[in-house]
Design a protein around this motif. Structure first.
Motif, PDB file in Angstrom:
ATOM      1  N   VAL B 297       0.841  -1.199   0.000  1.00 40.65           N
ATOM      2  CA  VAL B 297       0.000   0.000   0.000  1.00 40.65           C
ATOM      3  C   VAL B 297       0.875   1.249   0.000  1.00 40.65           C
ATOM      4  CG1 VAL B 297      -1.719   1.294   1.285  1.00 40.65           C
ATOM      5  CG2 VAL B 297      -1.882  -1.202   1.142  1.00 40.65           C
ATOM      6  N   LYS B 298       1.874   1.272   0.900  1.00 40.21           N
ATOM      7  CA  LYS B 298       2.682   2.493   1.024  1.00 40.21           C
ATOM      8  C   LYS B 298       3.518   2.743  -0.226  1.00 40.21           C
ATOM      9  CE  LYS B 298       2.653   2.777   5.997  1.00 40.21           C
ATOM     10  NZ  LYS B 298       3.108   2.097   7.203  1.00 40.21           N
ATOM     11  N   MET B 299       4.050   1.681  -0.761  1.00 45.25           N
ATOM     12  CA  MET B 299       4.841   1.836  -1.980  1.00 45.25           C
ATOM     13  C   MET B 299       3.963   2.395  -3.101  1.00 45.25           C
ATOM     14  SD  MET B 299       5.436   0.365  -5.163  1.00 45.25           S
ATOM     15  CE  MET B 299       4.760  -1.276  -5.085  1.00 45.25           C
ATOM     16  N   SER B 300       2.792   1.802  -3.275  1.00 43.32           N
ATOM     17  CA  SER B 300       1.919   2.235  -4.361  1.00 43.32           C
ATOM     18  C   SER B 300       1.505   3.684  -4.186  1.00 43.32           C
ATOM     19  CB  SER B 300       0.670   1.350  -4.417  1.00 43.32           C
ATOM     20  OG  SER B 300       1.014  -0.009  -4.428  1.00 43.32           O
ATOM     21  N   GLU B 301       1.133   4.036  -2.951  1.00 47.48           N
ATOM     22  CA  GLU B 301       0.703   5.410  -2.704  1.00 47.48           C
ATOM     23  C   GLU B 301       1.845   6.390  -2.957  1.00 47.48           C
ATOM     24  OE1 GLU B 301      -2.123   6.669  -2.320  1.00 47.48           O
ATOM     25  OE2 GLU B 301      -3.321   4.846  -2.078  1.00 47.48           O
ATOM     26  N   GLU B 340       1.621 -10.373  -5.927  1.00 50.56           N
ATOM     27  CA  GLU B 340       0.745  -9.825  -4.900  1.00 50.56           C
ATOM     28  C   GLU B 340       1.066  -8.376  -4.586  1.00 50.56           C
ATOM     29  OE1 GLU B 340      -0.344 -14.069  -2.808  1.00 50.56           O
ATOM     30  OE2 GLU B 340       0.560 -12.517  -1.570  1.00 50.56           O
ATOM     31  N   THR B 341       2.336  -8.017  -4.723  1.00 49.72           N
ATOM     32  CA  THR B 341       2.702  -6.625  -4.453  1.00 49.72           C
ATOM     33  C   THR B 341       2.070  -5.677  -5.481  1.00 49.72           C
ATOM     34  OG1 THR B 341       4.779  -7.406  -3.531  1.00 49.72           O
ATOM     35  CG2 THR B 341       4.655  -5.074  -4.018  1.00 49.72           C
ATOM     36  N   GLU B 347      -5.833  -3.187  -8.720  1.00 46.78           N
ATOM     37  CA  GLU B 347      -7.216  -2.879  -8.363  1.00 46.78           C
ATOM     38  C   GLU B 347      -7.578  -1.461  -8.751  1.00 46.78           C
ATOM     39  OE1 GLU B 347      -7.386  -3.944  -4.245  1.00 46.78           O
ATOM     40  OE2 GLU B 347      -7.183  -6.080  -4.783  1.00 46.78           O
ATOM     41  N   LYS B 348      -6.578  -0.585  -8.812  1.00 46.12           N
ATOM     42  CA  LYS B 348      -6.844   0.789  -9.235  1.00 46.12           C
ATOM     43  C   LYS B 348      -6.927   0.895 -10.745  1.00 46.12           C
ATOM     44  CE  LYS B 348      -5.121   3.620  -5.462  1.00 46.12           C
ATOM     45  NZ  LYS B 348      -6.357   4.391  -5.313  1.00 46.12           N
ATOM     46  N   GLY B 349      -6.757  -0.190 -11.433  1.00 45.70           N
ATOM     47  CA  GLY B 349      -6.952  -0.184 -12.883  1.00 45.70           C
ATOM     48  C   GLY B 349      -5.680  -0.127 -13.700  1.00 45.70           C
TER      49      GLY B 349
END
Lengths: 498, 609
Positions: B297-301, B340-341, B347-349
């Motif tokens: 989550v943190k990496m993606s954000e 999985e990472t 999910e955000k497309g």
């Protein structure tokens, strides 16, 4: 497999303590296809978060062959389909000639005269039918590349195809094979065209004569790809690759196809493949590992140079081996230059490495069954699947296409994959193919298909072949050639089977 | 003193080609031990691939057509493939011979030049060709890239014939442009920053440059010589003519590479996969742990925020409000943890693709063994590994070299990709990909460090890519080094964003410590590795973080040096990047050779002169 062979609920079937815990769905992890259309993005736009851009997998490509008859178009088309199918890219060839044949099975040359209005109409109708079928075929989301095999000799015809494809959202890649070398053309006519369905039951001399006449008809109207078509994506191959013009390549898949075409050559050559000699693991029935040759395996290594020279004569071969000991030991006495490739190593069986099939069945019963269900896609826990092996072999295949006479000493699974490429075997069957030890296979690519020949060294070995659903004991068969199976036909040395 | 004088000094030396004066970067430094190439298919004693002969690649094309860009990219790729390659810029020889721009005779570039100019030209040509032949004949060179204009058919035929005499094939690569806009862009972005125009006003420089080109246009002949081997790239590769090129393995690879090479800039981001529940096991292929999901989550954000900030800064610099970044595509391996990472972004497309070639380095028999156990069981293998961590392969394992060969198709796809790209992969894979993009030498690749709290951004530039690190805040410090203590798997297992590459923990190879001792010449990578190596593994986490966040004074001065050097001018419009160009490890690890001074040249050189 009999139910009694599967001690499913017995305590012995539990994984050993020191093994990682078994998870039944692990082999369902994504397969990492070379290319696969994404169902999701086709059906649901993601433009909100992600903008619009080139999405490689969304591209559907129609490869349109261009060229006069007897320029090797069908040969190219058929090879490309086989190559792509091997990489699990669904490709199909649409041959306009076969559509036309339904109406005019044995046309004379005058049928192809442009001034023959009726002939012209029928040929256009055949092209139309082929393109319609192709567009229909593309509606299935798994279908990525179609090859339209016809002369497509005029600019008008090509523009028409491009417009049709544009309207369907299909990219076009025109591939022109242009050849001025009379000798090449004549040899092509003799080898292939006189056996063409158009000339069934006719005198070959007459057929060749009529065919040359037909080519002349086309020559009158033939327009090569040029500046007027600079907006099109095309690849023009002149005199079998002495010059190639590549125009507006859009994406990786196209460049891949073009690169493959550029590596093809038509010099006659053969490829010899053999498994390594019998190893100590073969004797004990274990899979994987990096074992030494057994004493019988060493006998095979000693017998191999003779076996090869009987088949190859004084051709200069290059030997490719894997990095594992047993292939190097097998190739040891061959008097040729040797290269060892990591990519030729045996399929990695992960946690099952070093086990026998019986032990695998005991320790990983579900895995064992899952592998039987879909052997091509089954990936050993922490290891590889046949699909993974094919992907890692792709550069090897490219290099094989470019090379001339090569002898490959490798392993069962790898050999099956290379064999599947040349023979066009399907993924369902190729992992089950029987390749006996101590047998040398010679593959000779021909215009249509590959010729195969098998030679056995007179050195006994165990059979490592396991029939689908069977218990798989590495049985000691007295001679490898004694047992007949659907995939192998023992025959006298030197006799070719197509 | 300026570059020109040092170039002059260098050109008169016997070993001029070892170091080019024009673009001092990783590509133009010739590593001493060329056998240490990242993706060599197989090695031979001579260092040459034996099923491919020696080749001179001669560029053809008027200035500002992207010849140098092509040569540099090609050299990077070929070296990575393990082919001993060196670039010879004729312009360097000219500048070295003549000196600054003012002294170049007016008719120097003319076909009907005066006798003295022709003599001068020939002298320069001869010197360059002598160096090429010396490289191929006496130094096991396999490919020499001869970067010159080669405008006339007669000259090209003579060139090919001359090299033929030495049993060397000549492959011409022509960059041909019919689109004026491409040329002008090229002049603006690259040419006027070349040493020829040091101290000129940009407009004057562009004008002068175009005039120089114009003076030459009447005498330029595009390639039509059907008997020669050539590749003609028209308008930056939108059309490619390949003539008579199927003469060897390398020529085909070169053509395929050129087909995929495109100049449009796009960003590549590297990041690690999250941690798993069974971190130490390769074969288990375990799922993400809770911390791993938190990391995802943190990496993606962080990445999305960073991209948005870049977009805003574009707008702040005058881009229209509606400016959109290139779409982002994500590549992962087929290993569970990397797949999985990517889930959060999927999910955000965002588009995610899995590539089986990108699986981590296979540790073979050493899986799950402690370093002590490995040393006990395979003492010989350990000592071999310490000698050559790049090529050495533990039993049943893969070496970095094997991994690089496996990744080679990915590299070509990477060149072709038009979208921005996030690669989520295991550290070993990131090392090899980074090694390609940043032209690292093979000795450095096994030691590159990618701590989990950073996203690496690779920014493409014409000659030398640069890298930038984006910090991921608020991560559990445990995540950063990742692996439990004691797993000093010889091939740096997943998660060891730490110094335990090989050798006992906490010690450095003599090589790296001596470099550190020499002060500013330590690349940031090494500095971070060296410093954190002294810490126990958990402390190392924090240490690494701070090391990378803050530059030490020595590193600052290094960064400034580079910033102020004329060679970094092409990227000076983006101030943040200059600091990070110092990240390229090869630059500092290559020994300074002979009398050629390191870049930037110190003042003393002028005094000596």
């Amino acid at each position: 497999m009999t139910p009694s062979a599967m001690p499913l609920n017995e305590p012995t079937s539990a994984p050993r303590e020191d093994q990682p815990q078994y998870r039944p769905d692990l082999n369902r992890a994504p397969q990492g296809d070379f290319m696969r259309p994404s169902m999701r993005t086709r059906t649901r736009s993601n433009s909100k978060t992600n903008g619009v851009g080139v999405q490689v997998e969304d591209t559907r490509i129609c490869v349109v062959m261009v060229g006069l008859p007897a320029r090797g178009k069908s040969l190219i088309a058929q090879k490309v389909v086989r190559y792509l199918a091997w990489l699990s890219i669904t490709a199909k060839c649409f041959n306009v000639g076969s559509y036309r044949r339904t109406n005019t099975p044995n046309p004379s040359a005058s049928f192809f005269d442009v001034s023959n209005k009726e002939g012209e109409r029928l040929r256009m109708a055949a092209a139309e039918a082929a393109v319609n079928d192709m567009c229909k075929w593309f509606r299935s989301p798994n279908n990525l590349i179609a090859i339209l095999d016809a002369t497509n000799s005029t600019k008008a015809r090509r523009r028409w195809i491009k417009d049709r494809c544009d309207a369907e959202g299909i990219e076009t890649l025109f591939v022109e094979s242009k050849c001025d070398d009379e000798e090449l053309i004549m040899s092509n006519i003799k080898e292939v065209k006189t056996t063409s369905p158009d000339y069934v039951g006719q005198d070959p001399e007459v057929a060749a004569q009529d065919f040359r006449e037909r080519i002349r008809m086309y020559e009158r109207v033939y327009e090569t790809l040029d500046e007027d078509e600079a907006d099109m994506t095309y690849c023009k191959i002149i005199n079998v690759g002495s010059q190639v013009i590549i125009n507006r390549i859009q994406d990786y898949l196209q460049s891949r196809v073009v690169y493959y075409l550029m590596n093809l050559h038509i010099k006659p050559r053969s490829i010899w493949i053999s498994r390594h000699g019998e190893s100590n693991y073969n004797l004990s029935g274990q899979i994987g590992g990096d074992a030494d040759l057994s004493s019988r395996g060493q006998l095979y290594a000693k017998a191999l140079p003779d076996l090869v020279s009987k088949s190859a004569g004084d051709r200069n071969l290059t030997v490719w081996t894997s990095t594992l000991k047993r292939t190097g030991q097998t190739a040891r006495y061959l008097p040729y230059e040797k290269l060892s490739w990591k990519a030729l190593d045996e399929l990695d069986s992960g946690v099952c490495d070093g086990l026998t099939y019986a032990e695998i069945e005991k320790q990983y019963p579900q895995d064992f069954r899952a592998r039987d269900e879909d052997k091509y896609n089954y990936r050993y826990l922490g290891g590889e699947s046949y699909r993974d092996v094919v992907i890692r072999l792709e550069p090897i295949i490219m290099e094989l296409e470019r090379s001339e006479n090569i002898l490959i000493v490798t392993h069962q699974a790898v050999l099956r994959c290379i064999y599947a490429y040349f023979m066009g075997s399907d993924q369902e069957r190729s992992p089950w193919m029987e390749v006996p030890l101590h047998c040398l296979i010679r593959l000779t690519p021909r215009a249509y298909g590959t010729q195969e020949e098998r030679m056995f060294a007179d050195v006994p070995a165990v059979s490592t072949w396991r029939e689908k659903g069977s218990k798989a004991v590495h049985a000691d068969t007295p001679t490898a050639s004694a047992k007949a199976s659907p995939m192998i036909k023992p025959q006298s040395k030197g006799e070719a089977i197509a | 003193m300026d570059t020109l004088l040092t170039a002059d000094l260098a050109a008169r030396s016997a070993n001029f080609r070892r170091r080019s004066s024009t673009y001092v970067d990783a590509i133009h430094d010739l590593p001493e031990k060329e056998s240490m190439a990242p993706a060599q298919l197989y090695s031979t004693e001579s260092g040459r691939l034996f099923h491919s002969g020696r080749i001179v690649i001669a560029t053809v094309g008027l200035p500002a057509r992207g010849k140098t860009h092509t040569s540099v990219a090609l050299a990077r790729y070929l070296r990575w493939l393990g082919v001993k390659t060196h670039i010879f810029h004729l312009g360097d020889y000219r500048r070295a011979q003549i000196g600054s721009k003012d002294e170049v005779p007016d008719d120097y570039f003319f076909v009907n030049a005066s006798t003295s100019s022709v003599l001068l030209r020939n002298k320069i040509l001869r010197k360059c060709r002598e160096d090429i032949l010396n490289f191929l004949n006496h130094e096991n060179g396999q490919i020499a890239i001869y970067d010159a204009v080669n405008p006339l058919a007669v000259g090209r035929r003579a060139l090919a014939k001359e090299f033929e005499k030495h049993n060397v094939q000549t492959l011409f690569i022509e960059s041909h442009c019919t689109d004026e806009r491409i040329i002008e862009d090229n002049v603006r972005s690259v040419k006027i920053s070349s040493p020829d125009y040091k101290g000129w006003q940009p407009e004057d420089a562009v004008q002068d440059y175009l005039n120089r080109i114009n003076a030459r246009i009447p005498h330029y002949e595009t390639m039509e010589e059907s008997e020669l081997h050539y590749v003609k790239m028209i308008n930056a590769g939108s059309r490619v003519v390949v003539n008579n090129c199927s003469f060897g393995y390398l020529s085909q690879r070169i053509v395929f590479y050129l087909l995929n090479l495109h100049i449009k800039s796009r960003q590549t981001y590297f990041c690690r996969a999250g941690t798993t529940s069974e971190e130490e096991s390769y074969k288990a292929d375990a799922s993400l742990s809770d911390e791993g999901r938190d990391y995802m989550v943190k990496m993606s954000e962080t990445l999305l925020a960073h991209r948005e900030a870049e977009r805003q800064s574009l707008i702040a610099h005058g881009a229209p409000e509606s400016t959109a970044l290139k779409p982002l595509t994500i590549w992962t391996s087929t290993r569970r943890r990397t797949v999985e990472t990517s889930q959060y972004l999927e999910e955000k497309g965002y588009r995610v693709r899995q590539r089986s070639q990108m699986s981590q380095l296979n540790p073979g028999v050493c899986e799950k063994m402690s370093e002590r156990k490995i040393r006990q069981m395979f003492p010989e293998e350990v000592s071999k590994h310490e000698q050559d961590p790049y090529h050495h392969r533990y039993p049943r394992a893969e070496s970095y070299h094997d991994l690089a060969v496996r990744l080679e198709p990915i590299i070509l796809e990477l060149e072709r990709e038009q979208n921005d790209l996030l690669i989520i992969a295991h550290e070993s894979v990131l090392r090899v990909l980074y090694g390609y993009l940043m032209a690292c030498s093979a000795t450095d690749i096994p030691n590159l460090s990618f701590p989990r709290n950073e996203i690496i951004e690779i920014i493409p530039a014409s000659y030398n890519n640069s890298a930038k690190r984006v910090h991921i805040p608020d991560l559990n410090p445990k995540l950063v080094p990742g692996s439990p203590e004691g797993i000093a798997m010889p091939v740096a297992p997943s998660g060891t964003g730490t110094p335990f590459s090989i050798g006992s923990p906490g010690t450095r190879t003599p090589e790296s410590s001596s470099r550190e001792a020499s002060g500013g010449a330590v690349p940031l990578w090494r500095a971070a590795i060296g410093q954190s190596a002294l810490q126990a593994s958990f402390d190392a986490a924090k240490q690494t973080q701070t090391q990378n966040a803050e530059l030490s004074p020595a590193q600052k001065s290094l960064a400034q040096n580079i910033n102020s050097s004329p060679t970094s001018a092409p990227s000076s419009d983006v101030p943040a990047l200059n600091v990070t160009t110092a990240l390229s490890p090869l630059k500092e690890t290559t020994p300074v050779l002979d009398i050629t001074p390191a870049s930037p040249p110190p003042k003393e050189d002028g005094a000596q002169q």
